[in-house]
Motif scaffolding. Sequence first.
Motif, mmCIF file in Angstrom:
data_model
loop_
_atom_site.group_PDB
_atom_site.id
_atom_site.type_symbol
_atom_site.label_atom_id
_atom_site.label_comp_id
_atom_site.label_asym_id
_atom_site.label_seq_id
_atom_site.Cartn_x
_atom_site.Cartn_y
_atom_site.Cartn_z
ATOM 1 N N SER A 1 0.831 -1.197 0.000
ATOM 2 C CA SER A 1 0.000 0.000 0.000
ATOM 3 C C SER A 1 0.871 1.254 0.000
ATOM 4 O O SER A 1 0.596 2.218 -0.725
ATOM 5 N N VAL A 2 1.929 1.230 0.788
ATOM 6 C CA VAL A 2 2.860 2.363 0.837
ATOM 7 C C VAL A 2 3.532 2.566 -0.528
ATOM 8 O O VAL A 2 3.620 3.693 -1.033
ATOM 9 N N SER A 3 3.998 1.480 -1.134
ATOM 10 C CA SER A 3 4.696 1.615 -2.413
ATOM 11 C C SER A 3 3.755 2.058 -3.529
ATOM 12 O O SER A 3 4.142 2.821 -4.414
ATOM 13 N N MET A 4 2.474 1.605 -3.481
ATOM 14 C CA MET A 4 1.497 2.064 -4.478
ATOM 15 C C MET A 4 1.285 3.569 -4.382
ATOM 16 O O MET A 4 1.159 4.246 -5.400
ATOM 17 N N ALA A 5 1.247 4.083 -3.155
ATOM 18 C CA ALA A 5 1.061 5.520 -2.970
ATOM 19 C C ALA A 5 2.194 6.299 -3.606
ATOM 20 O O ALA A 5 1.987 7.356 -4.215
ATOM 21 N N LYS A 6 3.420 5.769 -3.503
ATOM 22 C CA LYS A 6 4.583 6.445 -4.088
ATOM 23 C C LYS A 6 4.585 6.325 -5.611
ATOM 24 O O LYS A 6 4.933 7.259 -6.321
ATOM 25 N N GLU A 7 4.191 5.153 -6.115
ATOM 26 C CA GLU A 7 4.194 4.905 -7.555
ATOM 27 C C GLU A 7 3.126 5.717 -8.289
ATOM 28 O O GLU A 7 3.366 6.256 -9.378
ATOM 29 N N LEU A 8 1.944 5.804 -7.684
ATOM 30 C CA LEU A 8 0.799 6.383 -8.377
ATOM 31 C C LEU A 8 0.508 7.825 -7.980
ATOM 32 O O LEU A 8 -0.234 8.520 -8.659
ATOM 33 N N GLY A 9 1.083 8.257 -6.873
ATOM 34 C CA GLY A 9 0.796 9.589 -6.363
ATOM 35 C C GLY A 9 1.680 10.652 -6.968
ATOM 36 O O GLY A 9 2.537 10.405 -7.816
ATOM 37 N N ASP A 10 1.474 11.874 -6.489
ATOM 38 C CA ASP A 10 2.221 13.030 -7.000
ATOM 39 C C ASP A 10 2.395 14.021 -5.862
ATOM 40 O O ASP A 10 2.063 15.195 -5.975
ATOM 41 N N ASP A 11 2.919 13.511 -4.732
ATOM 42 C CA ASP A 11 3.031 14.345 -3.537
ATOM 43 C C ASP A 11 4.263 15.245 -3.609
ATOM 44 O O ASP A 11 5.195 14.974 -4.348
#
Length: 275
Positions: free
Chosen positions: A265-275
């Motif tokens: 879940s953490v890695s998906m947030a980094k892969e798909l996000g734009d923070d």
Amino acid sequence: MNQHPTLAFIGAGNMARAIIGGLISNGFPAAKIRASSPTIDRLADLKSQGLFVTTDNAEAMSSADIVVLAVKPQMLKAVLQPLAAAAARNKPLFISVAAGITSQSINKWLGGDQAIVRCMPNTPALVKMGANGLFANASVSEAQRSQAVSVLSATGLTLWVEQEEQLHAVTAVSGSAPAYYFLFMEAMIAAAEKQGLSKEVATQLTLQTARGAAEMALQSDVDPAELRRRVTSPKGTTEQAILSFQANHLDRLVEEAMQACAARSVSMAKELGDD
């Protein structure tokens, strides 16, 4: 919700339909719900229930008080960026059920300064037995928090977390967890078949036992550990099964599985996000 707000669903897949179905069965007027999808054919059944449907996302969220973002995580950025101008004008409450995408990314794609509630649902929402973990960003008012609960409780339990990072743990303990139980059921059914039961009998006994155990735990005034102790007689049949689970470190297997889930879940947030 005493005065029904106007709801817009961007995306009309299974989770959106679960929420819509729960709302309507609870008395929410279909005429106050809008839904959009890229293909109009997917919306025909919703239209027949009295919803306003469209293939235009901006049209769907026009004048909406609450916008439910129910598209796949990898599509969310492309869907939201063209809606930034409408979001700035209307300032609705956004509720996202897209796994892994942070409120910061969603807010950025919508142009900033938006009220956003993130929800980690699970598939039992389809039968109104869902478990939803919610997080609200700083722009969400108390009234909007109440609205979010009113919408999402149509599918089951709703609980707030105070830190967005805790949604990774929610993903591990409830969001992905129905599959854990299905896997355990599969294993029990297969083992019962090896012991001579038919697949039909093994399946019915396994599913009813799972249902009964969950209901007992929900209705009990003690925790699951105590319930387990109460049905584990010394030197009895249940004790032998429990001792086997413990000897094979079931607790460690569960912990490692949930850690792997949360890490993804953490890695998906980094892969798909734009923070």
